[in-house]
Scaffold this motif. Sequence first.
Motif, PDB file in Angstrom:
ATOM      1  N   SER A  47       0.844  -1.189   0.000  1.00 48.74           N
ATOM      2  CA  SER A  47       0.000   0.000   0.000  1.00 48.74           C
ATOM      3  C   SER A  47       0.889   1.251   0.000  1.00 48.74           C
ATOM      4  O   SER A  47       1.601   1.490  -0.978  1.00 48.74           O
ATOM      5  N   ALA A  96      -0.895  -4.421  -3.022  1.00 49.24           N
ATOM      6  CA  ALA A  96      -2.101  -3.726  -2.546  1.00 49.24           C
ATOM      7  C   ALA A  96      -2.056  -2.232  -2.796  1.00 49.24           C
ATOM      8  O   ALA A  96      -2.449  -1.433  -1.950  1.00 49.24           O
ATOM      9  N   ASP A 148      -9.717  -7.406  -2.373  1.00 43.46           N
ATOM     10  CA  ASP A 148      -9.301  -6.057  -2.007  1.00 43.46           C
ATOM     11  C   ASP A 148     -10.152  -5.036  -2.764  1.00 43.46           C
ATOM     12  O   ASP A 148     -10.004  -4.859  -3.980  1.00 43.46           O
ATOM     13  N   VAL A 187     -10.055  -1.815  -2.092  1.00 48.82           N
ATOM     14  CA  VAL A 187      -9.276  -0.574  -2.166  1.00 48.82           C
ATOM     15  C   VAL A 187      -8.369  -0.569  -3.387  1.00 48.82           C
ATOM     16  O   VAL A 187      -8.241   0.442  -4.091  1.00 48.82           O
ATOM     17  N   ASP A 243      -8.009  -9.496   1.634  1.00 50.15           N
ATOM     18  CA  ASP A 243      -8.442  -8.139   1.353  1.00 50.15           C
ATOM     19  C   ASP A 243      -7.221  -7.224   1.285  1.00 50.15           C
ATOM     20  O   ASP A 243      -6.110  -7.681   0.982  1.00 50.15           O
ATOM     21  N   HIS A 244      -7.395  -5.958   1.597  1.00 49.66           N
ATOM     22  CA  HIS A 244      -6.308  -4.994   1.454  1.00 49.66           C
ATOM     23  C   HIS A 244      -5.132  -5.294   2.374  1.00 49.66           C
ATOM     24  O   HIS A 244      -4.006  -4.868   2.101  1.00 49.66           O
TER      25      HIS A 244
END
Length: 252
Positions: free
Chosen positions: A80, A108, A190, A192, A217-218
């Motif tokens: 991220s 991510a 995910d 996001v 997920d994220h």
Amino acid sequence: MSGHPRPRLFCFHHAGAGVSSFARWQRVFGEHREVMPVLLPGRDARAAEPRITDPGELTAELLSTLGPLLDRPYALYGHSLGALVAHTLTRAVGARGLREPGFVVLGAALPPHLPSPLLPAAFPPDHELLRRLVAQGQLPRAALTEGEGGVWHRRALPVIRDDLKLAAALREAGGGPLRVPVLAVAGRDDAVAPVRQVEQWRSYTSAGFALRTIPGDHFFVRGERLPRLLAEELDAWPYISPAAVRPKSSSV
């Protein structure tokens, strides 16, 4: 790998986090690879240091702390916000003629040209930002019920706010294609950073690209699949080259 120095994997954490997500990775990678989580200022053991929100300051910080450690083959993983940090560092070392990573793994994260749902057009007051973070799964619902003097307000929220400001600044800085292979990793659930958008990192390298998807997920960085995947990618280390990054998407 006999006769070759032990390669390093530098790991960069997501917004509001420290290096705990990478605590067990060394066991997965074994003694022939060195996992080196990178803690940004303003959290955990570096809590007394001012947090960084400026790309120039970030670059200076990373080159100062990591520059002496780039003396052997290495790769980068960023999750991220950490993906934007890894991307920025790769551009910086290339521009300065330093040893570049064998490849960069971006997890991510959306490439800079795509709008991110994590970043509002204007940063809202604390109570609104807190609601957004809970809705996106970045903070637990308990954060909504505590008072302004609670732990989430006092400790977590200021760090996340500054980290999001850094992420916004890094995305705005953008940059041209990297000269090293890029591996993008996306969580199948995910919301996001969806797989189809993570794939657009393809245009940010001139040296080979691959996409992998894994369950989660994220915050799939907290699971067991990601380090196993990266360990597999490092199996050919340090002989990795643009041709060694498989061109087709795959799942694990």
